[in-house]
Design an enzyme around this catalytic site. Structure first.
Site, PDB file in Angstrom:
ATOM      1  N   CYS A  67     -38.446  52.859  -9.959  1.00  0.00           N
ATOM      2  CA  CYS A  67     -39.551  53.777  -9.651  1.00  0.00           C
ATOM      3  C   CYS A  67     -40.863  53.016  -9.843  1.00  0.00           C
ATOM      4  O   CYS A  67     -41.285  52.757 -10.969  1.00  0.00           O
ATOM      5  CB  CYS A  67     -39.515  55.007 -10.559  1.00  0.00           C
ATOM      6  SG  CYS A  67     -40.922  56.105 -10.296  1.00  0.00           S
ATOM      7  N   ASN A 188     -33.643  57.410  -0.202  1.00  0.00           N
ATOM      8  CA  ASN A 188     -35.033  57.833  -0.051  1.00  0.00           C
ATOM      9  C   ASN A 188     -35.385  57.652   1.430  1.00  0.00           C
ATOM     10  O   ASN A 188     -35.098  56.602   2.006  1.00  0.00           O
ATOM     11  CB  ASN A 188     -35.936  56.966  -0.931  1.00  0.00           C
ATOM     12  CG  ASN A 188     -35.592  57.119  -2.397  1.00  0.00           C
ATOM     13  OD1 ASN A 188     -35.898  58.128  -3.016  1.00  0.00           O
ATOM     14  ND2 ASN A 188     -34.914  56.114  -2.971  1.00  0.00           N
ATOM     15  N   ARG A 207     -35.147  60.811  -2.697  1.00  0.00           N
ATOM     16  CA  ARG A 207     -33.831  61.181  -3.219  1.00  0.00           C
ATOM     17  C   ARG A 207     -34.007  61.861  -4.574  1.00  0.00           C
ATOM     18  O   ARG A 207     -34.693  61.343  -5.454  1.00  0.00           O
ATOM     19  CB  ARG A 207     -33.004  59.895  -3.368  1.00  0.00           C
ATOM     20  CG  ARG A 207     -31.661  60.088  -4.016  1.00  0.00           C
ATOM     21  CD  ARG A 207     -30.889  58.783  -4.111  1.00  0.00           C
ATOM     22  NE  ARG A 207     -31.451  57.841  -5.084  1.00  0.00           N
ATOM     23  CZ  ARG A 207     -30.822  56.758  -5.545  1.00  0.00           C
ATOM     24  NH1 ARG A 207     -29.614  56.473  -5.097  1.00  0.00           N
ATOM     25  NH2 ARG A 207     -31.386  55.954  -6.417  1.00  0.00           N
ATOM     26  N   CYS A 215     -44.567  57.152  -3.146  1.00  0.00           N
ATOM     27  CA  CYS A 215     -43.326  56.546  -3.650  1.00  0.00           C
ATOM     28  C   CYS A 215     -43.525  55.042  -3.603  1.00  0.00           C
ATOM     29  O   CYS A 215     -43.632  54.451  -2.516  1.00  0.00           O
ATOM     30  CB  CYS A 215     -42.136  56.976  -2.801  1.00  0.00           C
ATOM     31  SG  CYS A 215     -40.579  56.207  -3.338  1.00  0.00           S
ATOM     32  N   GLY A 216     -43.585  54.429  -4.774  1.00  0.00           N
ATOM     33  CA  GLY A 216     -43.879  52.995  -4.861  1.00  0.00           C
ATOM     34  C   GLY A 216     -42.794  52.127  -4.250  1.00  0.00           C
ATOM     35  O   GLY A 216     -43.087  51.173  -3.515  1.00  0.00           O
ATOM     36  N   THR A 217     -41.543  52.448  -4.551  1.00  0.00           N
ATOM     37  CA  THR A 217     -40.466  51.618  -3.995  1.00  0.00           C
ATOM     38  C   THR A 217     -40.381  51.799  -2.476  1.00  0.00           C
ATOM     39  O   THR A 217     -40.041  50.856  -1.761  1.00  0.00           O
ATOM     40  CB  THR A 217     -39.109  51.942  -4.653  1.00  0.00           C
ATOM     41  OG1 THR A 217     -38.930  53.365  -4.721  1.00  0.00           O
ATOM     42  CG2 THR A 217     -39.000  51.345  -6.040  1.00  0.00           C
TER      43      THR A 217
HETATM   44  N1  LIG Z   1     -36.325  59.092  -6.094  1.00  0.00           N
HETATM   45  C1  LIG Z   1     -36.118  57.692  -6.228  1.00  0.00           C
HETATM   46  C2  LIG Z   1     -36.716  57.057  -7.424  1.00  0.00           C
HETATM   47  C3  LIG Z   1     -38.187  57.235  -7.561  1.00  0.00           C
HETATM   48  C4  LIG Z   1     -39.082  56.390  -6.678  1.00  0.00           C
HETATM   49  C5  LIG Z   1     -40.489  56.483  -7.133  1.00  0.00           C
HETATM   50  N2  LIG Z   1     -41.179  57.672  -7.099  1.00  0.00           N
HETATM   51  C6  LIG Z   1     -41.315  55.259  -6.851  1.00  0.00           C
HETATM   52  O1  LIG Z   1     -42.517  55.325  -7.067  1.00  0.00           O
HETATM   53  O2  LIG Z   1     -40.745  54.220  -6.518  1.00  0.00           O
HETATM   54  C7  LIG Z   1     -34.631  57.348  -6.209  1.00  0.00           C
HETATM   55  O3  LIG Z   1     -33.772  58.179  -6.584  1.00  0.00           O
HETATM   56  O4  LIG Z   1     -34.322  56.226  -5.800  1.00  0.00           O
END
Ligand SMILES: N[C@@H](CCC[C@H](N)C(=O)O)C(=O)O
Length: 283
Positions: A67, A188, A207, A215-217
């Site tokens: 995250c 995601n 997800r 969402c950073g990733t």
């Molecule tokens: N929902 C994602 C994890 C969270 C991602 C996040 N908000 C970010 O900033 O990267 C998952 O289940 O992979």
């Protein structure tokens, strides 16, 4: 806290052996006072050379491997507490570093992206994951199709569109695609528009959390997929509903993500049940 509006609970679990439970996460997410996208639980280090082990829970109680916005929040919180500026953390996805800059922005080394179909993972083999066979909408006129897929520790599908990312009903298509059988661990789901060689607009259905302001990733996955498909260079600004992230896919294959984090309020919670109370307001 929040990272560009991505709602984050940073749970200080140092010095104790228990975990934030899935049912606590679900209860906290259901409460308007603590509604969140991810819990970042800071535990004692389990590997020498790292500051802490970070466990990540989604709003539905599931565990996430990564995250990006949450890691910036954790870094800012620990930097404010200790005055330290550089951190080495461990997550289930591996070891990562984070740095707080004098202007308050935080850079996280999100590690190396992976593109193999088994790494993402997908349930069937695709030799080329820059565009996989997947679509939604009428078979002869799909609304979204041929996403790039990538793992930033967690699974991402990026659907490239030519027009405004706000024109797509992500709240309708997101859950269907998140749970599509092609993604055995769910995924995601993002809609991305390249606006120049250096800029991408992005919206994400996360997800285990749903529509989020950032969402950073996903920003990292969009950036590496943009570069990999020849749409962009390796340094881009990704504009999310909550604001901008700078992503630099370095020549050593590491993806560096830079952006802000913000403290909203602090409280005390029971990690078994999610019962909580507010400690203090932050102006
Ligand atoms: N929902 C994602 C994890 C969270 C991602 C996040 N908000 C970010 O900033 O990267 C998952 O289940 O992979």
């Amino acid at each position: 806290m929040n990272g560009l509006g991505n709602e984050i609970i940073v749970a200080d679990m140092r010095g104790r052996a228990d975990r934030v439970s899935a049912s606590a996460a679900v209860a906290l997410a259901a409460d308007p006072g603590t509604h969140f996208d991810q819990v970042m639980a800071i535990h004692d280090a389990r590997t020498p050379g790292t500051a802490n082990y970070i466990e990540i829970l989604n709003a539905d109680g599931s565990l996430a491997q990564a995250c990006g916005n949450g890691m910036r929040c954790v870094t800012q919180m620990l930097a404010a507490e200790s005055g330290q500026k550089h951190f080495v953390f461990e997550t289930v996805a591996g070891i990562l570093t984070a740095d707080e800059h004098p202007d308050g922005l935080v850079t996280v080394d999100m590690g190396k992206p992976r593109f193999g179909w088994k790494d993402i993972p997908l349930s069937e083999e695709f030799a080329d994951t820059r565009a996989i066979e997947l679509q939604i909408g009428p078979i002869d006129a799909p609304v979204l199709h041929s996403p790039s897929v990538a793992s930033m520790g967690n699974p991402h599908a990026i659907f490239w569109v030519e027009d405004d990312v706000w024109g797509y009903e992500l709240e309708r298509f997101g859950p269907l695609l998140e749970n599509h059988p092609i993604f055995p661990e769910r995924a995601n789901i993002s809609v991305a528009r390249v606006t120049s060689r250096e800029t991408i607009d992005l919206r994400t259905w996360e997800r285990g959390a749903g529509l989020t302001l950032a969402c950073g990733t996903a920003a990292c996955a969009a950036a590496v997929s943009g570069a990999r498909t020849g749409r962009t260079g390796r340094q881009v600004t990704v504009t999310l509903p909550g604001g901008d992230l700078k992503i630099d896919w370095r020549d050593d294959d590491h993806v560096m993500m830079t952006g802000p984090a913000e403290l909203e309020f602090a409280g005390t919670m029971d990690p078994a049940t999610g019962a909580w109370s507010r400690d203090r307001e932050v102006a």
